[in-house]
Motif scaffolding. Structure first.
Motif, mmCIF file in Angstrom:
data_model
loop_
_atom_site.group_PDB
_atom_site.id
_atom_site.type_symbol
_atom_site.label_atom_id
_atom_site.label_comp_id
_atom_site.label_asym_id
_atom_site.label_seq_id
_atom_site.Cartn_x
_atom_site.Cartn_y
_atom_site.Cartn_z
ATOM 1 N N GLU A 1 32.135 43.209 45.974
ATOM 2 C CA GLU A 1 32.546 42.459 44.790
ATOM 3 C C GLU A 1 32.423 43.392 43.589
ATOM 4 N N ILE A 2 33.522 43.547 42.843
ATOM 5 C CA ILE A 2 33.504 44.457 41.694
ATOM 6 C C ILE A 2 33.392 43.700 40.382
ATOM 7 N N SER A 3 33.774 42.429 40.379
ATOM 8 C CA SER A 3 33.559 41.549 39.229
ATOM 9 C C SER A 3 33.725 40.122 39.729
ATOM 10 N N ASP A 4 33.494 39.179 38.871
ATOM 11 C CA ASP A 4 33.515 37.780 39.259
ATOM 12 C C ASP A 4 34.846 37.407 39.931
ATOM 13 N N GLY A 5 34.810 37.198 41.232
ATOM 14 C CA GLY A 5 35.998 36.805 41.968
ATOM 15 C C GLY A 5 36.936 37.925 42.350
ATOM 16 N N HIS A 6 36.603 39.158 42.018
ATOM 17 C CA HIS A 6 37.430 40.310 42.369
ATOM 18 C C HIS A 6 36.671 41.190 43.360
ATOM 19 N N TRP A 7 37.382 41.579 44.407
ATOM 20 C CA TRP A 7 36.757 42.335 45.486
ATOM 21 C C TRP A 7 37.512 43.628 45.739
ATOM 22 N N ARG A 8 36.805 44.632 46.223
ATOM 23 C CA ARG A 8 37.429 45.898 46.613
ATOM 24 C C ARG A 8 37.222 46.088 48.109
ATOM 25 N N LEU A 9 38.349 46.210 48.802
ATOM 26 C CA LEU A 9 38.336 46.513 50.231
ATOM 27 C C LEU A 9 38.723 47.965 50.392
ATOM 28 N N SER A 10 37.885 48.729 51.047
ATOM 29 C CA SER A 10 38.171 50.133 51.342
ATOM 30 C C SER A 10 38.115 50.320 52.843
ATOM 31 N N ALA A 11 39.064 51.100 53.357
ATOM 32 C CA ALA A 11 39.072 51.394 54.792
ATOM 33 C C ALA A 11 39.995 52.574 55.051
ATOM 34 N N LEU B 1 52.143 43.749 51.608
ATOM 35 C CA LEU B 1 53.151 42.919 50.960
ATOM 36 C C LEU B 1 52.857 41.436 51.162
ATOM 37 N N ALA B 2 52.331 41.085 52.328
ATOM 38 C CA ALA B 2 52.013 39.683 52.618
ATOM 39 C C ALA B 2 50.903 39.163 51.702
ATOM 40 N N LEU B 3 50.067 40.046 51.184
ATOM 41 C CA LEU B 3 49.004 39.629 50.267
ATOM 42 C C LEU B 3 49.552 39.275 48.891
ATOM 43 N N GLY B 4 50.774 39.718 48.609
ATOM 44 C CA GLY B 4 51.443 39.379 47.358
ATOM 45 C C GLY B 4 50.686 39.863 46.135
ATOM 46 N N ALA B 5 50.747 39.059 45.086
ATOM 47 C CA ALA B 5 50.122 39.426 43.811
ATOM 48 C C ALA B 5 48.602 39.342 43.850
ATOM 49 N N GLN B 6 48.045 38.877 44.960
ATOM 50 C CA GLN B 6 46.592 38.800 45.081
ATOM 51 C C GLN B 6 45.957 40.163 45.326
#
Length: 62
Positions: free
Chosen positions: A9-19, A32-37
């Protein structure tokens, strides 16, 4: 995604996925399926590819 994945979690409700993943059509379609999220911050080559793909797609609707 795989054993290299980290989710922070990088801020309230925002997450960073790294892989570490292969640069494939399936990856592009998943992003693309994740869209604007979702926002790809790196690597630049994938950011550029998504931008180019979306621009080409938008040409069908303008």
């Amino acid at each position: 995604l795989n054993e290299t994945q980290s989710l922070n979690e990088i801020s309230d409700g925002h997450w960073r996925l790294s892989a570490r993943v292969k640069h494939t059509v399936q990856l592009r379609n998943w992003l693309l399926a994740l869209g604007a999220q979702a926002k790809v911050t790196a690597p630049q080559v994938i950011r550029n590819e998504l931008s180019d793909y979306l621009s080409a797609m938008q040409q069908h609707y303008t």
